[in-house]
Design a protein around this motif. Sequence first.
Motif, PDB file in Angstrom:
ATOM      1  N   THR A 369       4.141 -30.641 -80.991  1.00 24.56           N
ATOM      2  CA  THR A 369       5.393 -29.885 -80.927  1.00 24.56           C
ATOM      3  C   THR A 369       5.710 -29.569 -79.474  1.00 24.56           C
ATOM      4  O   THR A 369       4.921 -29.839 -78.571  1.00 24.56           O
ATOM      5  CB  THR A 369       5.293 -28.579 -81.737  1.00 24.56           C
ATOM      6  OG1 THR A 369       4.328 -27.710 -81.108  1.00 24.56           O
ATOM      7  CG2 THR A 369       4.864 -28.855 -83.170  1.00 24.56           C
ATOM      8  N   ASN A 372      12.642 -29.452 -76.439  1.00 19.60           N
ATOM      9  CA  ASN A 372      13.303 -30.703 -76.090  1.00 19.60           C
ATOM     10  C   ASN A 372      13.048 -31.028 -74.625  1.00 19.60           C
ATOM     11  O   ASN A 372      13.148 -30.158 -73.752  1.00 19.60           O
ATOM     12  CB  ASN A 372      14.812 -30.604 -76.337  1.00 19.60           C
ATOM     13  CG  ASN A 372      15.152 -30.588 -77.807  1.00 19.60           C
ATOM     14  OD1 ASN A 372      14.396 -31.088 -78.636  1.00 19.60           O
ATOM     15  ND2 ASN A 372      16.295 -30.002 -78.151  1.00 19.60           N
ATOM     16  N   LYS A 376       7.544 -35.311 -75.993  1.00 22.34           N
ATOM     17  CA  LYS A 376       6.884 -35.659 -77.263  1.00 22.34           C
ATOM     18  C   LYS A 376       7.024 -37.149 -77.580  1.00 22.34           C
ATOM     19  O   LYS A 376       6.038 -37.834 -77.860  1.00 22.34           O
ATOM     20  CB  LYS A 376       7.474 -34.809 -78.399  1.00 22.34           C
ATOM     21  CG  LYS A 376       7.346 -33.308 -78.194  1.00 22.34           C
ATOM     22  CD  LYS A 376       7.824 -32.526 -79.393  1.00 22.34           C
ATOM     23  CE  LYS A 376       9.318 -32.712 -79.666  1.00 22.34           C
ATOM     24  NZ  LYS A 376      10.163 -32.180 -78.577  1.00 22.34           N
ATOM     25  N   GLU A 499       9.315 -37.627 -85.526  1.00 13.20           N
ATOM     26  CA  GLU A 499      10.274 -36.832 -86.304  1.00 13.20           C
ATOM     27  C   GLU A 499      10.571 -37.474 -87.667  1.00 13.20           C
ATOM     28  O   GLU A 499      11.723 -37.745 -88.019  1.00 13.20           O
ATOM     29  CB  GLU A 499      11.596 -36.691 -85.522  1.00 13.20           C
ATOM     30  CG  GLU A 499      11.451 -36.147 -84.125  1.00 13.20           C
ATOM     31  CD  GLU A 499      11.321 -34.629 -84.101  1.00 13.20           C
ATOM     32  OE1 GLU A 499      11.207 -34.035 -85.182  1.00 13.20           O
ATOM     33  OE2 GLU A 499      11.336 -34.052 -83.001  1.00 13.20           O
ATOM     34  N   HIS A 530       9.834 -31.140 -84.129  1.00 10.53           N
ATOM     35  CA  HIS A 530      10.417 -30.022 -83.395  1.00 10.53           C
ATOM     36  C   HIS A 530      10.769 -28.868 -84.322  1.00 10.53           C
ATOM     37  O   HIS A 530      11.230 -27.819 -83.880  1.00 10.53           O
ATOM     38  CB  HIS A 530      11.672 -30.471 -82.632  1.00 10.53           C
ATOM     39  CG  HIS A 530      12.847 -30.767 -83.518  1.00 10.53           C
ATOM     40  ND1 HIS A 530      13.015 -31.979 -84.135  1.00 10.53           N
ATOM     41  CD2 HIS A 530      13.911 -30.000 -83.888  1.00 10.53           C
ATOM     42  CE1 HIS A 530      14.130 -31.965 -84.850  1.00 10.53           C
ATOM     43  NE2 HIS A 530      14.688 -30.769 -84.718  1.00 10.53           N
TER      44      HIS A 530
END
Length: 559
Positions: A369, A372, A376, A499, A530
């Motif tokens: 995690t 932004n 990641k 994601e 996220h």
Amino acid sequence: MNQWTPYGPSIKKQSAPSRAKIVIAGVIGGLAVGCGVFLTATSGWLIVQASKHPVILTLLTAVVGVRAFGMGRPAFRYVERVISHDAALNSLRHERTEVYRRLIPLTPARLGRRRRADLLTGVVRDLDDVVDLQVRTVVPLIATLVASAAAVIVGFVLNATAGFVLVVFCASAVLVGALDLALERRGQAQVLEARAAVQRAAHLVSANPAELQAIGASDEALRWIDEAQAELEGASRRQARGRSVGLGLSLALTGTATVALGYLLFDPVRSGDLDTPLAALLVFMPLALGDVLGLIPDAVGALARGRAATKRLSVLLDQAPAVVATAHDEPGPDTTVELRDVSAAWTDDAVHLAPLDLMIRPGEHVTITGPNGSGKSTLLAVLARHLDPASGSYLIGGRDVRSLSLDAVRDLFAVVDDEPHIFVGTVRANMLLARPGASDQQVAAALVQSGLGHWLAALPAGLDTELGDGNRGVSGGERARLGIARAVLSGRPIVLLDEPVAHLDTPTAREVLADLHSATSGRTVILVAHQPVGTIGAQRVVKLNDHRSYEPAPPGWTS
């Protein structure tokens, strides 16, 4: 080993037989065009000669010539099309293979932020334009040169004045072609820029409708599309005007040359008492050549498009790969992943992953995690060997990945992105992409383990059910599970997920994650998320920061 060589125009890269085919096709095309020119000219001679009521035998040669030219034009044209299109299709096959080979080491680090569909569509169109240079530019220009040279030679043999006029006519047509090329190149750049603006605006609206509505920007975004479309229409009209200038000037030159020859050749003083039927033959020459020289604007238009396409492909393909692949050693059975002070960047002017220390043992399920921009997705790219670290060491089983075979390291990872692509085809075909040769039982088992057992049972044709393009559709949850099922079927020991539940509602996301962790039990799972729901089922959560991150070894781990 990656082999980097500059990308060049298709014609330069062709083999000698392919180049010879194009030249031969151009010469044969010249014969076809020449037949058309001399058919018209001979018909003019025949009409005028017949008006004098001569003995019929004196016309037989011309009659035979008209018939020969009339039959020769389609026959030569057919042969030219067969040869030129055979060479072009072979070249297209070679070019597509070469370009896709060159794209593989650039994926995804050197492909920018364009969507995959846009990228592939652009590459396919550019390749078509590059190969079109052969059929739409080289062959027509060779044919035009052959036919024009023949007409000029005949003109000089029959009358020096006519030959001189034909030379001036052809030279003027070349100048018009150069002007048209300049206009086409400028117009092509404007059209491409405007088309890109339309695509960006349309993608923004279609990909983010909820977000735009939430901030009250839907009408503004639609206005952007209207403005971009209006600019594209304007650019297209300007490009069309450039083409019309070339065609209009070509017609004007044809008319001027015809009138000039008529004035010069039908005056006994200027023509030197040239026989009237021969004068008619020569006057028809520029009229017939007008159709030939009218090919030049289309040819230079294709040339402008082909050059622009070659430039775009060169910019894309002439990048140095993001991954160095020089080693051939195979990794061992130990799949421990370890990063030591690793940072990474997609471009040279920024750092997209701050220095990171991380260790993940075999079979561990870890969720990554962070805010932004913390790196990641960049971390997943490094792990999958799509991007080399800018600094530090990346080890698998205690060995630096740069000392191992690139393909062998990549074979350790199954990658699932946030929007798994569903190809038009059967369920079986979509699954076998992950493991060609898998049995139907293995495919079905992977689907069941990923939570798609009831879905599979409800399919009208089972694994033979067609998906996409008017066939059975899939929901967001089904799409995510299909991506996971591919990873399960692949049998690869490490699964990377970017994601995977980002576009799902919370209850569906929980179910998908539960199926994921159950289906991949015993394998290493590294998942980027996220949202808090993404941590469900993880044995450990690693949070990245914008600055240096350090994640100690898992509890109980001994180096």
